[in-house]
Design an enzyme around this catalytic site. Structure first.
Site, PDB file in Angstrom:
ATOM      1  N   ASP A 187       5.972   4.172   4.911  1.00 37.35           N
ATOM      2  CA  ASP A 187       6.864   3.143   5.432  1.00 37.35           C
ATOM      3  C   ASP A 187       6.875   1.882   4.581  1.00 37.35           C
ATOM      4  O   ASP A 187       7.549   0.904   4.918  1.00 37.35           O
ATOM      5  CB  ASP A 187       6.522   2.805   6.891  1.00 37.35           C
ATOM      6  CG  ASP A 187       5.087   2.349   7.094  1.00 37.35           C
ATOM      7  OD1 ASP A 187       4.215   2.729   6.300  1.00 37.35           O
ATOM      8  OD2 ASP A 187       4.830   1.619   8.075  1.00 37.35           O
ATOM      9  N   HIS A 188       6.146   1.916   3.461  1.00 37.83           N
ATOM     10  CA  HIS A 188       6.134   0.767   2.549  1.00 37.83           C
ATOM     11  C   HIS A 188       6.573   1.124   1.130  1.00 37.83           C
ATOM     12  O   HIS A 188       6.732   0.221   0.305  1.00 37.83           O
ATOM     13  CB  HIS A 188       4.738   0.136   2.520  1.00 37.83           C
ATOM     14  CG  HIS A 188       4.334  -0.457   3.828  1.00 37.83           C
ATOM     15  ND1 HIS A 188       4.442  -1.797   4.113  1.00 37.83           N
ATOM     16  CD2 HIS A 188       3.863   0.126   4.954  1.00 37.83           C
ATOM     17  CE1 HIS A 188       4.035  -2.027   5.350  1.00 37.83           C
ATOM     18  NE2 HIS A 188       3.686  -0.865   5.882  1.00 37.83           N
TER      19      HIS A 188
ATOM     20  N   HIS B 115       1.387   3.849   2.003  1.00 33.42           N
ATOM     21  CA  HIS B 115       1.895   4.549   3.171  1.00 33.42           C
ATOM     22  C   HIS B 115       3.418   4.633   3.046  1.00 33.42           C
ATOM     23  O   HIS B 115       4.056   3.713   2.513  1.00 33.42           O
ATOM     24  CB  HIS B 115       1.502   3.826   4.461  1.00 33.42           C
ATOM     25  CG  HIS B 115       0.099   4.123   4.880  1.00 33.42           C
ATOM     26  ND1 HIS B 115      -0.617   3.300   5.712  1.00 33.42           N
ATOM     27  CD2 HIS B 115      -0.722   5.171   4.585  1.00 33.42           C
ATOM     28  CE1 HIS B 115      -1.823   3.817   5.911  1.00 33.42           C
ATOM     29  NE2 HIS B 115      -1.911   4.943   5.252  1.00 33.42           N
TER      30      HIS B 115
ATOM     31  N   HIS C 166      -7.346  -2.255   5.553  1.00 30.43           N
ATOM     32  CA  HIS C 166      -6.490  -1.247   6.167  1.00 30.43           C
ATOM     33  C   HIS C 166      -7.110   0.134   5.955  1.00 30.43           C
ATOM     34  O   HIS C 166      -8.224   0.247   5.426  1.00 30.43           O
ATOM     35  CB  HIS C 166      -5.082  -1.333   5.567  1.00 30.43           C
ATOM     36  CG  HIS C 166      -4.037  -0.573   6.333  1.00 30.43           C
ATOM     37  ND1 HIS C 166      -3.970  -0.572   7.705  1.00 30.43           N
ATOM     38  CD2 HIS C 166      -3.014   0.221   5.917  1.00 30.43           C
ATOM     39  CE1 HIS C 166      -2.962   0.169   8.105  1.00 30.43           C
ATOM     40  NE2 HIS C 166      -2.366   0.672   7.026  1.00 30.43           N
TER      41      HIS C 166
ATOM     42  N   HIS D 213       6.741  -6.118  11.352  1.00 24.71           N
ATOM     43  CA  HIS D 213       6.046  -4.828  11.381  1.00 24.71           C
ATOM     44  C   HIS D 213       5.679  -4.433  12.810  1.00 24.71           C
ATOM     45  O   HIS D 213       4.532  -4.097  13.113  1.00 24.71           O
ATOM     46  CB  HIS D 213       4.808  -4.851  10.484  1.00 24.71           C
ATOM     47  CG  HIS D 213       4.356  -3.475  10.047  1.00 24.71           C
ATOM     48  ND1 HIS D 213       3.575  -2.677  10.837  1.00 24.71           N
ATOM     49  CD2 HIS D 213       4.585  -2.774   8.910  1.00 24.71           C
ATOM     50  CE1 HIS D 213       3.334  -1.531  10.212  1.00 24.71           C
ATOM     51  NE2 HIS D 213       3.944  -1.569   9.039  1.00 24.71           N
TER      52      HIS D 213
ATOM     53  N   HIS E 206       0.847  -1.191   0.000  1.00 26.92           N
ATOM     54  CA  HIS E 206       0.000   0.000   0.000  1.00 26.92           C
ATOM     55  C   HIS E 206       0.884   1.244   0.000  1.00 26.92           C
ATOM     56  O   HIS E 206       2.107   1.143   0.148  1.00 26.92           O
ATOM     57  CB  HIS E 206      -0.962  -0.015   1.183  1.00 26.92           C
ATOM     58  CG  HIS E 206      -0.314  -0.016   2.530  1.00 26.92           C
ATOM     59  ND1 HIS E 206       0.449  -1.069   2.996  1.00 26.92           N
ATOM     60  CD2 HIS E 206      -0.290   0.930   3.515  1.00 26.92           C
ATOM     61  CE1 HIS E 206       0.887  -0.784   4.214  1.00 26.92           C
ATOM     62  NE2 HIS E 206       0.464   0.421   4.552  1.00 26.92           N
TER      63      HIS E 206
ATOM     64  N   ASP F 138      -0.191  -4.834   7.707  1.00 24.65           N
ATOM     65  CA  ASP F 138      -1.058  -3.667   7.841  1.00 24.65           C
ATOM     66  C   ASP F 138      -2.515  -3.992   7.505  1.00 24.65           C
ATOM     67  O   ASP F 138      -3.109  -3.455   6.569  1.00 24.65           O
ATOM     68  CB  ASP F 138      -0.566  -2.533   6.934  1.00 24.65           C
ATOM     69  CG  ASP F 138       0.762  -1.957   7.396  1.00 24.65           C
ATOM     70  OD1 ASP F 138       1.687  -2.741   7.609  1.00 24.65           O
ATOM     71  OD2 ASP F 138       0.854  -0.730   7.541  1.00 24.65           O
TER      72      ASP F 138
END
Length: 327
Positions: A65-66, A63, A144, A272, A61, A213
């Site tokens: 941090d990904h 976000h 999510h 995670h 996804h 997530d």
């Protein structure tokens, strides 16, 4: 044989001793990257994962941090001299992200094939021969705060060649080697011979699943069914944080373990972790009481999966600070 290496096990922000959650899945020397948050490229270098043989990048996804580390990884891969295409798979919006990256990265030695919003549960068509045949990647939408996918990598295992069956079907011995080398069907002296005439029963392959997530869902349990290795989000260790996990659309250790148990997974690795959880081992019993084959993930933890293996013992890759170009 499939090799899996955790590049990082953290969530939200990278820490001095914990990179963001990501993993490399390797088969026959070729690599699939799962997620690419800030610092993932640095972790690849420290863990000696290599860049030049990276063929597919799966983004769960959008976000930060990904996905923020994707630009640096693509640039470093280009610097290795790679010219083969790379495929990037992700949710709707991944093309816009790449357009933004190309503003500061207009130079690449290779083409990028972007697959946005893959069809749920169906093998994704990728322009890499090794994935067309034995290895396949599938995606599943999960729950999510924004569109998100879980991914599954399946390695097909061919049935064994059965000499008795070949003889019974009067398949000439001269062409047995063609079938054993994977050729099918085989034309010989005006007659067509097919695999069902020489191959035995189907055999179970291998499966690696990447789920992060998300809240637990029945669809995920079906998607991960029978996985040899499940890499699962476990943002919160304490059962007391269940409501917090619901609000943030993540999972606790116990919820992840319940999914692994119901999905008949062989082994689960938790990853995670929230930046507030400095010692995940403290909560491991919340998972192992439900699913005993649970491992607390650590950066640069490595697993080698083989057929008919009950449990893959993790090993640690020694980090190496290296300024030389990775191949």
């Amino acid at each position: 044989m499939i090799d899996v290496t955790l590049l990082g096990t953290g969530g939200s922000i990278p820490l001095p001793d914990r990179y963001l959650s990501s993993a490399i899945i390797e088969y026959k020397g070729r690599k699939i990257l799962m997620d690419a948050g800030e610092g993932t490229g640095v972790s690849m270098r420290a863990g000696r994962s290599g860049f030049k043989s990276l063929d597919v990048i799966c983004i769960t996804h959008l976000h930060g941090d990904h996905v923020i580390g994707l630009q640096g990884i693509l640039g470093t891969t280009s610097n290795t001299g790679r010219t083969e295409p790379i495929t990037i798979i992700g949710p709707k919006g991944i093309k816009d992200v790449m357009k933004g990256f190309r503003v500061i990265m207009p130079w690449l030695n290779y083409d990028i094939n972007i697959i946005a919003d893959p069809t749920p549960g169906e093998p994704i068509v990728i322009n890499n021969k090794y994935i067309h045949g034995e290895l396949s990647i599938s995606a599943l939408p999960v729950k999510h705060t924004r569109p998100n996918f879980a991914y599954r990598v399946d390695l097909k295992r061919e049935p064994k060649f059965d000499p008795q069956k070949a003889k019974a079907n009067e398949v000439p011995q001269r062409i047995w080697g063609d079938f054993q080398r994977g050729q099918k069907p085989v034309e010989y002296e005006g007659k067509t011979y097919t695999p069902d005439m020489v191959l035995g029963e189907a055999r179970k392959g291998m499966r690696v699943s990447w789920v992060t997530d998300t809240r637990p869902t029945p669809e995920i349990r079906g998607f991960i069914e029978g996985s040899d290795l499940l890499l699962s989000c476990a943002n919160f260790g304490s059962n007391d944080d269940t409501e917090k996990a619901k609000n943030k659309m993540h999972m606790t250790f116990a919820e992840a373990a319940t999914q692994a148990k119901k999905g008949h997974v062989k082994e689960m690795v938790l990853t995670h972790f929230s930046q507030a959880m400095r010692d995940p081992e403290k909560y491991v019993k919340n998972a192992t009481d439900i699913f005993p084959n649970t491992v607390i993930g650590k950066d640069h933890m490595h697993f080698t999966l083989n057929y008919d293996q009950d449990f893959a013992e993790p090993t640690m890759i020694e980090e190496k600070a290296d300024t030389k170009e990775n191949d």
